[in-house]
Motif scaffolding. Structure first.
Motif, PDB file in Angstrom:
ATOM      1  N   ASN A  53       0.896  -1.211   0.020  1.00 17.38           N
ATOM      2  CA  ASN A  53      -0.256  -0.034   0.118  1.00 17.38           C
ATOM      3  C   ASN A  53       0.888   1.100  -0.129  1.00 17.38           C
ATOM      4  OD1 ASN A  53      -2.332  -1.506  -0.017  1.00 17.38           O
ATOM      5  ND2 ASN A  53      -2.346  -1.602   2.181  1.00 17.38           N
ATOM      6  N   ASN A  54       2.221   1.283  -0.135  1.00 18.62           N
ATOM      7  CA  ASN A  54       2.988   2.288  -0.343  1.00 18.62           C
ATOM      8  C   ASN A  54       3.010   2.805  -1.714  1.00 18.62           C
ATOM      9  OD1 ASN A  54       3.566   2.386   2.568  1.00 18.62           O
ATOM     10  ND2 ASN A  54       5.233   1.128   2.321  1.00 18.62           N
ATOM     11  N   ARG A  55       3.279   4.165  -2.099  1.00 18.21           N
ATOM     12  CA  ARG A  55       3.379   4.820  -3.281  1.00 18.21           C
ATOM     13  C   ARG A  55       4.804   4.928  -3.623  1.00 18.21           C
ATOM     14  NH1 ARG A  55      -1.407   8.637  -4.883  1.00 18.21           N
ATOM     15  NH2 ARG A  55      -0.836   7.989  -6.586  1.00 18.21           N
ATOM     16  N   THR A 111       2.543   1.208  -6.965  1.00 16.68           N
ATOM     17  CA  THR A 111       1.502   0.840  -5.818  1.00 16.68           C
ATOM     18  C   THR A 111       1.519  -0.669  -5.869  1.00 16.68           C
ATOM     19  OG1 THR A 111       0.865   3.261  -5.676  1.00 16.68           O
ATOM     20  CG2 THR A 111      -0.263   1.533  -4.135  1.00 16.68           C
TER      21      THR A 111
END
Length: 146
Positions: A3-5, A34
């Motif tokens: 869930n990290n960009r 992502t």
């Protein structure tokens, strides 16, 4: 990385053979990578004339299918294309006159992503089909890296 960009650099080379003519488009833009669950998303903008842009979203599903959404709000054009290796899928092209239902036939597709350092390649060779007629042959070559 869940869930990290992550900021990435995107290089896209697109070849289109349509109506007897070959055209090439090359794009180099910053983008965002992502992971959400088992899906992967790559988002970037395509610079256009007059300081305009089109938003592009590439989704790679858990089973390797590829979804490609392109939207240019200023021209009222958008497309949603689906790709499954060596299979035919429904596609939609949105114009100011309405929605055109089309199909894609994916002749070949390849997705390779490595994490250390983050780097990836997405290749799609496909036909765009309208009313059972091939309207264009496309080669989509995308490379991204941190």
């Amino acid at each position: 990385m869940e869930n990290n960009r992550i900021e990435v650099n995107v290089d896209l080379d697109m070849s289109v053979f349509q109506a007897g003519e070959m055209t090439h488009t090359k794009i180099s833009e910053p983008g965002k990578f992502t992971r959400m669950g088992n899906a992967i998303y790559l988002q970037f903008n395509e610079s256009m004339d007059h300081d305009d842009h089109a938003s592009i979203l590439v989704k790679i599903t858990e089973n390797g299918d590829i979804h490609l959404k392109r939207e240019a709000k200023s021209t009222n054009l958008a497309s949603m294309l689906y790709f499954t290796n060596q299979d035919r899928n429904a596609a939609s092209v949105y114009t100011e006159y309405g929605v055109m239902q089309m199909n894609t036939y994916t002749k070949d597709s390849l997705v390779e992503i490595t994490d250390e350092p983050l780097h990836g390649k997405i290749n799609i060779d496909y036909d765009l089909i309208y009313d059972n007629n091939i309207v264009g042959n496309y080669k989509f070559r995308l490379i991204f890296s941190v």
